[in-house]
Design a protein around this motif. Structure first.
Motif, PDB file in Angstrom:
ATOM      1  N   ILE A   9       0.836  -1.208   0.000  1.00 21.41           N
ATOM      2  CA  ILE A   9       0.000   0.000   0.000  1.00 21.41           C
ATOM      3  C   ILE A   9       0.870   1.257   0.000  1.00 21.41           C
ATOM      4  O   ILE A   9       0.628   2.199  -0.769  1.00 21.41           O
ATOM      5  N   PHE A  10       1.887   1.286   0.834  1.00 23.61           N
ATOM      6  CA  PHE A  10       2.750   2.472   0.923  1.00 23.61           C
ATOM      7  C   PHE A  10       3.496   2.712  -0.389  1.00 23.61           C
ATOM      8  O   PHE A  10       3.659   3.855  -0.817  1.00 23.61           O
ATOM      9  N   LEU A  11       3.944   1.635  -1.040  1.00 19.44           N
ATOM     10  CA  LEU A  11       4.619   1.813  -2.321  1.00 19.44           C
ATOM     11  C   LEU A  11       3.653   2.338  -3.372  1.00 19.44           C
ATOM     12  O   LEU A  11       4.007   3.211  -4.172  1.00 19.44           O
ATOM     13  N   SER A  12       2.421   1.846  -3.364  1.00 20.09           N
ATOM     14  CA  SER A  12       1.405   2.335  -4.294  1.00 20.09           C
ATOM     15  C   SER A  12       1.182   3.831  -4.118  1.00 20.09           C
ATOM     16  O   SER A  12       1.137   4.591  -5.094  1.00 20.09           O
ATOM     17  N   LEU A  13       1.038   4.250  -2.865  1.00 21.76           N
ATOM     18  CA  LEU A  13       0.817   5.664  -2.588  1.00 21.76           C
ATOM     19  C   LEU A  13       2.030   6.502  -2.978  1.00 21.76           C
ATOM     20  O   LEU A  13       1.896   7.594  -3.544  1.00 21.76           O
ATOM     21  N   GLN A  14       3.222   5.996  -2.688  1.00 17.77           N
ATOM     22  CA  GLN A  14       4.445   6.727  -3.022  1.00 17.77           C
ATOM     23  C   GLN A  14       4.554   6.954  -4.528  1.00 17.77           C
ATOM     24  O   GLN A  14       4.823   8.077  -4.981  1.00 17.77           O
ATOM     25  N   VAL A  15       4.348   5.901  -5.307  1.00 21.24           N
ATOM     26  CA  VAL A  15       4.459   6.006  -6.769  1.00 21.24           C
ATOM     27  C   VAL A  15       3.390   6.929  -7.328  1.00 21.24           C
ATOM     28  O   VAL A  15       3.677   7.838  -8.117  1.00 21.24           O
ATOM     29  N   SER A  16       2.146   6.720  -6.914  1.00 21.30           N
ATOM     30  CA  SER A  16       1.039   7.491  -7.483  1.00 21.30           C
ATOM     31  C   SER A  16       1.091   8.958  -7.070  1.00 21.30           C
ATOM     32  O   SER A  16       0.834   9.852  -7.893  1.00 21.30           O
ATOM     33  N   LEU A  17       1.414   9.246  -5.816  1.00 19.91           N
ATOM     34  CA  LEU A  17       1.489  10.637  -5.368  1.00 19.91           C
ATOM     35  C   LEU A  17       2.625  11.381  -6.060  1.00 19.91           C
ATOM     36  O   LEU A  17       2.479  12.559  -6.421  1.00 19.91           O
ATOM     37  N   THR A  18       3.755  10.700  -6.290  1.00 19.43           N
ATOM     38  CA  THR A  18       4.859  11.337  -7.005  1.00 19.43           C
ATOM     39  C   THR A  18       4.463  11.640  -8.443  1.00 19.43           C
ATOM     40  O   THR A  18       4.726  12.743  -8.957  1.00 19.43           O
ATOM     41  N   ALA A  19       3.823  10.677  -9.097  1.00 28.72           N
ATOM     42  CA  ALA A  19       3.389  10.883 -10.480  1.00 28.72           C
ATOM     43  C   ALA A  19       2.376  12.017 -10.585  1.00 28.72           C
ATOM     44  O   ALA A  19       2.443  12.847 -11.498  1.00 28.72           O
ATOM     45  N   VAL A  20       1.446  12.071  -9.637  1.00 29.38           N
ATOM     46  CA  VAL A  20       0.424  13.123  -9.667  1.00 29.38           C
ATOM     47  C   VAL A  20       1.044  14.494  -9.397  1.00 29.38           C
ATOM     48  O   VAL A  20       0.662  15.491 -10.020  1.00 29.38           O
ATOM     49  N   ALA A  21       1.999  14.569  -8.480  1.00 26.93           N
ATOM     50  CA  ALA A  21       2.654  15.847  -8.196  1.00 26.93           C
ATOM     51  C   ALA A  21       3.351  16.387  -9.441  1.00 26.93           C
ATOM     52  O   ALA A  21       3.244  17.581  -9.769  1.00 26.93           O
ATOM     53  N   LEU A  22       4.069  15.529 -10.147  1.00 26.62           N
ATOM     54  CA  LEU A  22       4.749  15.953 -11.380  1.00 26.62           C
ATOM     55  C   LEU A  22       3.735  16.305 -12.466  1.00 26.62           C
ATOM     56  O   LEU A  22       3.887  17.306 -13.179  1.00 26.62           O
ATOM     57  N   ALA A  23       2.691  15.474 -12.594  1.00 22.56           N
ATOM     58  CA  ALA A  23       1.671  15.722 -13.617  1.00 22.56           C
ATOM     59  C   ALA A  23       0.863  16.977 -13.312  1.00 22.56           C
ATOM     60  O   ALA A  23       0.385  17.651 -14.228  1.00 22.56           O
ATOM     61  N   ALA A  24       0.707  17.310 -12.016  1.00 24.00           N
ATOM     62  CA  ALA A  24      -0.034  18.520 -11.646  1.00 24.00           C
ATOM     63  C   ALA A  24       0.664  19.764 -12.168  1.00 24.00           C
ATOM     64  O   ALA A  24       0.026  20.665 -12.722  1.00 24.00           O
ATOM     65  N   VAL A  25       1.984  19.804 -12.002  1.00 18.60           N
ATOM     66  CA  VAL A  25       2.743  20.968 -12.478  1.00 18.60           C
ATOM     67  C   VAL A  25       2.685  21.052 -13.997  1.00 18.60           C
ATOM     68  O   VAL A  25       2.312  22.081 -14.573  1.00 18.60           O
ATOM     69  N   ALA A  26       3.042  19.949 -14.652  1.00 18.17           N
ATOM     70  CA  ALA A  26       3.083  19.952 -16.117  1.00 18.17           C
ATOM     71  C   ALA A  26       1.688  20.115 -16.720  1.00 18.17           C
ATOM     72  O   ALA A  26       1.489  20.894 -17.660  1.00 18.17           O
ATOM     73  N   GLY A  27       0.710  19.395 -16.176  1.00 22.30           N
ATOM     74  CA  GLY A  27      -0.630  19.411 -16.738  1.00 22.30           C
ATOM     75  C   GLY A  27      -1.337  20.740 -16.559  1.00 22.30           C
ATOM     76  O   GLY A  27      -1.961  21.255 -17.490  1.00 22.30           O
ATOM     77  N   CYS A  28      -1.250  21.319 -15.357  1.00 23.24           N
ATOM     78  CA  CYS A  28      -1.924  22.598 -15.110  1.00 23.24           C
ATOM     79  C   CYS A  28      -1.302  23.720 -15.939  1.00 23.24           C
ATOM     80  O   CYS A  28      -2.009  24.573 -16.492  1.00 23.24           O
ATOM     81  N   LEU A  29       0.019  23.724 -16.040  1.00 25.91           N
ATOM     82  CA  LEU A  29       0.674  24.763 -16.847  1.00 25.91           C
ATOM     83  C   LEU A  29       0.340  24.602 -18.323  1.00 25.91           C
ATOM     84  O   LEU A  29       0.067  25.593 -19.023  1.00 25.91           O
ATOM     85  N   ALA A  30       0.348  23.354 -18.813  1.00 27.95           N
ATOM     86  CA  ALA A  30       0.012  23.121 -20.217  1.00 27.95           C
ATOM     87  C   ALA A  30      -1.452  23.479 -20.488  1.00 27.95           C
ATOM     88  O   ALA A  30      -1.775  24.116 -21.498  1.00 27.95           O
ATOM     89  N   GLY A  31      -2.340  23.068 -19.577  1.00 32.27           N
ATOM     90  CA  GLY A  31      -3.754  23.400 -19.745  1.00 32.27           C
ATOM     91  C   GLY A  31      -4.004  24.890 -19.725  1.00 32.27           C
ATOM     92  O   GLY A  31      -4.786  25.412 -20.527  1.00 32.27           O
ATOM     93  N   ALA A  32      -3.328  25.609 -18.820  1.00 31.48           N
ATOM     94  CA  ALA A  32      -3.490  27.063 -18.741  1.00 31.48           C
ATOM     95  C   ALA A  32      -2.933  27.741 -19.985  1.00 31.48           C
ATOM     96  O   ALA A  32      -3.520  28.707 -20.498  1.00 31.48           O
ATOM     97  N   ALA A  33      -1.812  27.244 -20.498  1.00 32.89           N
ATOM     98  CA  ALA A  33      -1.213  27.836 -21.699  1.00 32.89           C
ATOM     99  C   ALA A  33      -2.151  27.708 -22.896  1.00 32.89           C
ATOM    100  O   ALA A  33      -2.324  28.657 -23.681  1.00 32.89           O
ATOM    101  N   VAL A  34      -2.770  26.544 -23.044  1.00 34.81           N
ATOM    102  CA  VAL A  34      -3.697  26.342 -24.157  1.00 34.81           C
ATOM    103  C   VAL A  34      -4.981  27.147 -23.952  1.00 34.81           C
ATOM    104  O   VAL A  34      -5.562  27.683 -24.902  1.00 34.81           O
ATOM    105  N   ALA A  35      -5.430  27.259 -22.698  1.00 31.81           N
ATOM    106  CA  ALA A  35      -6.664  27.985 -22.403  1.00 31.81           C
ATOM    107  C   ALA A  35      -6.530  29.482 -22.672  1.00 31.81           C
ATOM    108  O   ALA A  35      -7.431  30.111 -23.236  1.00 31.81           O
TER     109      ALA A  35
END
Length: 234
Positions: free
Chosen positions: A26-52
């Protein structure tokens, strides 16, 4: 029917007994997914805002590609990452294949387009409402994008939680690039698949129940954040 009851009883016992093997997964699942989401949040929100906010040639195509990327097949993403990280691949020297890092990359590539597409819609709606006001204040481009990200932060929280739920439920891509190695890259979804095939239903059910609880909790949190923001800010 007795074996179902026994499996459920064993699952509840494992989930409540603090089984070390179960909680390591469970802890490894959370570690992997939270790290991926943190990175995707920065890249995704900036990319979405740029296109918007941006107005540039090919913008409509960019929107179409973002929306299409939301449906990327996980096994295809896993295969691409595998080829990139394999010894013969361009990134093979990094030694990331069959490590949690490879799983983070695969999940990032799957959820970043989802976050980008959904945040683009949220920020574009806000841009239509506040464009004239922001332009009158001399705010445009990057400044406008960052302002709107902050202004729509509560709506974006629900987007990020949706991305986290998607990441937690992923199995195909992480199985390919992680290898499902016990104690190293075994996460909840891959463990459920393996333990079910082995016939260890109590462990599979325990992980399944906890995964369902996490997903339901994320959805409940997203709803609560949205309702709180509506009551507080209208």
């Amino acid at each position: 029917m007795n074996w179902i009851g026994e499996s459920l009883h064993g699952a509840v016992a494992l989930a409540t007994a603090g089984d070390a093997r179960l909680w390591a997964i469970i802890f490894l699942s959370l570690q992997v997914s939270l790290t991926a989401v943190a990175l995707a949040a920065v890249a995704g929100c900036l990319a979405g805002a740029a296109v918007a906010v941006g107005r540039f040639p090919g913008r409509r195509l960019a929107i179409v590609l973002l929306n299409a990327a939301m449906g990327l097949p996980p096994v295809v993403v896993g295969l691409v990452v595998y080829l990139l990280l394999s010894r013969a691949g361009p990134l093979g020297s990094m030694g990331l294949l069959f490590t949690p890092g490879a799983m983070v990359i695969a999940q990032f590539l799957l959820i970043a387009p989802i976050i980008a597409a959904l945040s683009r819609q949220v920020i574009e709606d806000a841009w239509r409402e506040y464009e004239e006001q922001l332009r009158s204040l001399g705010v445009s481009g990057l400044g406008a994008a960052l302002t709107l990200i902050w202004d729509t932060r509560f709506s974006l929280v629900t987007v990020l939680l949706a991305g986290l739920g998607r990441a937690m439920a992923e199995v195909g891509a992480v199985m390919i690039v992680g290898g499902n190695i016990d104690g190293v890259t075994r996460v909840m979804t891959t463990a459920i698949a393996l333990e079910t095939s082995k016939g260890d239903l109590p462990l599979a059910l325990a992980l399944g129940l906890i995964l369902l609880a996490i997903v339901l909790g994320l959805n409940g949190l997203a709803y609560a954040v949205r309702e709180w923001s509506v009551r507080r800010y209208g």
